[in-house]
Motif scaffolding. Structure first.
Motif, PDB file in Angstrom:
ATOM      1  N   GLU A   1       0.835  -1.195   0.000  1.00  0.00           N
ATOM      2  CA  GLU A   1       0.000   0.000   0.000  1.00  0.00           C
ATOM      3  C   GLU A   1       0.875   1.252   0.000  1.00  0.00           C
ATOM      4  O   GLU A   1       1.857   1.349   0.737  1.00  0.00           O
ATOM      5  N   ILE A   2       0.530   2.194  -0.860  1.00  0.00           N
ATOM      6  CA  ILE A   2       1.289   3.441  -0.930  1.00  0.00           C
ATOM      7  C   ILE A   2       0.829   4.383   0.187  1.00  0.00           C
ATOM      8  O   ILE A   2      -0.366   4.641   0.325  1.00  0.00           O
ATOM      9  N   VAL A   3       1.778   4.856   0.964  1.00  0.00           N
ATOM     10  CA  VAL A   3       1.474   5.765   2.066  1.00  0.00           C
ATOM     11  C   VAL A   3       1.747   7.192   1.611  1.00  0.00           C
ATOM     12  O   VAL A   3       2.809   7.501   1.068  1.00  0.00           O
ATOM     13  N   MET A   4       0.757   8.042   1.829  1.00  0.00           N
ATOM     14  CA  MET A   4       0.859   9.453   1.460  1.00  0.00           C
ATOM     15  C   MET A   4       1.076  10.282   2.726  1.00  0.00           C
ATOM     16  O   MET A   4       0.386  10.063   3.738  1.00  0.00           O
ATOM     17  N   THR A   5       2.003  11.211   2.672  1.00  0.00           N
ATOM     18  CA  THR A   5       2.209  12.140   3.775  1.00  0.00           C
ATOM     19  C   THR A   5       2.080  13.564   3.253  1.00  0.00           C
ATOM     20  O   THR A   5       2.340  13.825   2.068  1.00  0.00           O
ATOM     21  N   GLN A   6       1.655  14.465   4.128  1.00  0.00           N
ATOM     22  CA  GLN A   6       1.491  15.867   3.742  1.00  0.00           C
ATOM     23  C   GLN A   6       2.134  16.764   4.793  1.00  0.00           C
ATOM     24  O   GLN A   6       2.156  16.454   5.981  1.00  0.00           O
ATOM     25  N   SER A   7       2.668  17.890   4.308  1.00  0.00           N
ATOM     26  CA  SER A   7       3.238  18.865   5.225  1.00  0.00           C
ATOM     27  C   SER A   7       2.988  20.275   4.708  1.00  0.00           C
ATOM     28  O   SER A   7       2.865  20.483   3.494  1.00  0.00           O
ATOM     29  N   PRO A   8       2.861  21.232   5.634  1.00  0.00           N
ATOM     30  CA  PRO A   8       2.726  21.012   7.071  1.00  0.00           C
ATOM     31  C   PRO A   8       1.321  20.516   7.412  1.00  0.00           C
ATOM     32  O   PRO A   8       0.461  20.470   6.537  1.00  0.00           O
ATOM     33  N   ALA A   9       1.102  20.182   8.662  1.00  0.00           N
ATOM     34  CA  ALA A   9      -0.233  19.777   9.078  1.00  0.00           C
ATOM     35  C   ALA A   9      -1.175  20.976   9.072  1.00  0.00           C
ATOM     36  O   ALA A   9      -2.351  20.855   8.715  1.00  0.00           O
ATOM     37  N   THR A  10      -0.654  22.117   9.469  1.00  0.00           N
ATOM     38  CA  THR A  10      -1.415  23.362   9.471  1.00  0.00           C
ATOM     39  C   THR A  10      -0.555  24.462   8.877  1.00  0.00           C
ATOM     40  O   THR A  10       0.645  24.539   9.156  1.00  0.00           O
ATOM     41  N   LEU A  11      -1.182  25.277   8.050  1.00  0.00           N
ATOM     42  CA  LEU A  11      -0.494  26.389   7.405  1.00  0.00           C
ATOM     43  C   LEU A  11      -1.310  27.651   7.667  1.00  0.00           C
ATOM     44  O   LEU A  11      -2.477  27.718   7.294  1.00  0.00           O
ATOM     45  N   SER A  12      -0.695  28.612   8.340  1.00  0.00           N
ATOM     46  CA  SER A  12      -1.382  29.866   8.639  1.00  0.00           C
ATOM     47  C   SER A  12      -0.932  30.922   7.634  1.00  0.00           C
ATOM     48  O   SER A  12       0.259  31.228   7.548  1.00  0.00           O
ATOM     49  N   VAL A  13      -1.890  31.453   6.910  1.00  0.00           N
ATOM     50  CA  VAL A  13      -1.587  32.362   5.807  1.00  0.00           C
ATOM     51  C   VAL A  13      -2.540  33.563   5.865  1.00  0.00           C
ATOM     52  O   VAL A  13      -3.717  33.408   6.220  1.00  0.00           O
ATOM     53  N   SER A  14      -2.039  34.702   5.500  1.00  0.00           N
ATOM     54  CA  SER A  14      -2.892  35.891   5.420  1.00  0.00           C
ATOM     55  C   SER A  14      -3.568  35.943   4.053  1.00  0.00           C
ATOM     56  O   SER A  14      -2.973  35.505   3.045  1.00  0.00           O
ATOM     57  N   PRO A  15      -4.782  36.467   3.985  1.00  0.00           N
ATOM     58  CA  PRO A  15      -5.444  36.626   2.680  1.00  0.00           C
ATOM     59  C   PRO A  15      -4.556  37.408   1.721  1.00  0.00           C
ATOM     60  O   PRO A  15      -3.912  38.388   2.101  1.00  0.00           O
ATOM     61  N   GLY A  16      -4.514  36.930   0.479  1.00  0.00           N
ATOM     62  CA  GLY A  16      -3.684  37.562  -0.532  1.00  0.00           C
ATOM     63  C   GLY A  16      -2.294  36.991  -0.632  1.00  0.00           C
ATOM     64  O   GLY A  16      -1.582  37.220  -1.622  1.00  0.00           O
ATOM     65  N   GLU A  17      -1.869  36.246   0.376  1.00  0.00           N
ATOM     66  CA  GLU A  17      -0.556  35.624   0.339  1.00  0.00           C
ATOM     67  C   GLU A  17      -0.594  34.307  -0.436  1.00  0.00           C
ATOM     68  O   GLU A  17      -1.646  33.762  -0.736  1.00  0.00           O
ATOM     69  N   ARG A  18       0.598  33.804  -0.683  1.00  0.00           N
ATOM     70  CA  ARG A  18       0.773  32.553  -1.401  1.00  0.00           C
ATOM     71  C   ARG A  18       0.861  31.409  -0.398  1.00  0.00           C
ATOM     72  O   ARG A  18       1.477  31.549   0.658  1.00  0.00           O
ATOM     73  N   ALA A  19       0.251  30.286  -0.744  1.00  0.00           N
ATOM     74  CA  ALA A  19       0.319  29.096   0.096  1.00  0.00           C
ATOM     75  C   ALA A  19       0.912  27.948  -0.703  1.00  0.00           C
ATOM     76  O   ALA A  19       0.522  27.721  -1.856  1.00  0.00           O
TER      77      ALA A  19
END
Lengths: 108, 119
Positions: A1-19
């Motif tokens: 089974e292929i395991v998927m991971t993601q980072s970061p768990a939480t991303l705090s961004v201001s409106p108009g900024e890039r994520a």
């Protein structure tokens, strides 16, 4: 089974900024990678498939890149409606289909 | 337009079974695989399996083998997911989702069905 991971768990961004959100697969999934957006109380919404192709109706500020094991979802200028949880999902080697644990994008 | 409409919320006791329905409209039901995905409270998405509505053939995630049964009724364009021997950790929102061209990703999703398992 292929395991998927993601980072970061939480991303705090201001409106108009890039994520920039990252997704990694435990083995190559080629370009068979999708991204979904999910808001509270709603079903997931497909944003990207084939690692970089936007689904119908998805704004151009959403872009996907990568292949093999490393993938990125970029939201160029965050709008208020983009604050949500984002999941990656591989469909290269299945069953089973596997999802990442998600990245929550919240307001800074 | 494609629509997937699921049955309503359920409350079940541990050890019982639940059967969730997913009525499809706006496309040829037998033309596309249907997946079932669940989401426990505050958790991520978990694939349970899929059914070929044309043949009735199924693939289940190993985790659910022996407890899940996916069926369909082509006369009413409806897919079903039945989960047996329910436990408290089966409490989740269950989604049906239509595959896109049998590739393994889903554009169309049902609204979700909350299944609560509690004594």
């Amino acid at each position: 089974e292929i395991v998927m991971t993601q980072s970061p768990a939480t991303l705090s961004v201001s409106p108009g900024e890039r994520a920039t959100l990252s997704c990694r697969a435990s083995q190559s999934v080629s370009s068979n990678l999708a991204w979904y957006q999910q808001k509270p109380g709603q079903a997931p919404r497909l944003l990207i498939y084939g690692a970089s192709t936007r689904a119908t109706g998805i704004p151009a500020r959403f872009s996907g890149s990568g292949s093999g094991t490393e993938f990125t979802l970029t939201i160029s200028s965050l709008q208020s409606e983009d604050f949500a949880v984002y999941y990656c999902q591989q469909y290269n080697n299945w069953p089973p289909l596997t999802f990442g644990p998600g990245t929550k994008v919240d307001i800074k | 337009q494609v629509q997937l409409v699921q049955s309503g919320a359920e409350v079940k006791k541990p050890g019982a079974s639940v059967k969730v329905s997913c009525k499809a409209s706006g496309y040829t039901f037998t033309g596309y695989y249907m997946h079932w995905v669940r989401q426990a409270p505050g958790q991520g998405l978990e694939w349970m399996g899929r059914i070929n509505p044309n043949s009735g053939g199924t693939n289940y995630a190993q985790k659910f083998q022996g407890r899940v049964t996916m069926t369909r009724d082509t006369s009413i364009s409806t897919a079903y997911m039945e989960l047996s021997r329910l436990r408290s950790d089966d409490t989740a929102v269950y989604y049906c989702a239509r595959d896109h061209e049998d590739l393994g990703y889903c554009i169309w999703w049902g609204q979700g069905t909350l299944v609560t398992v509690s004594s």
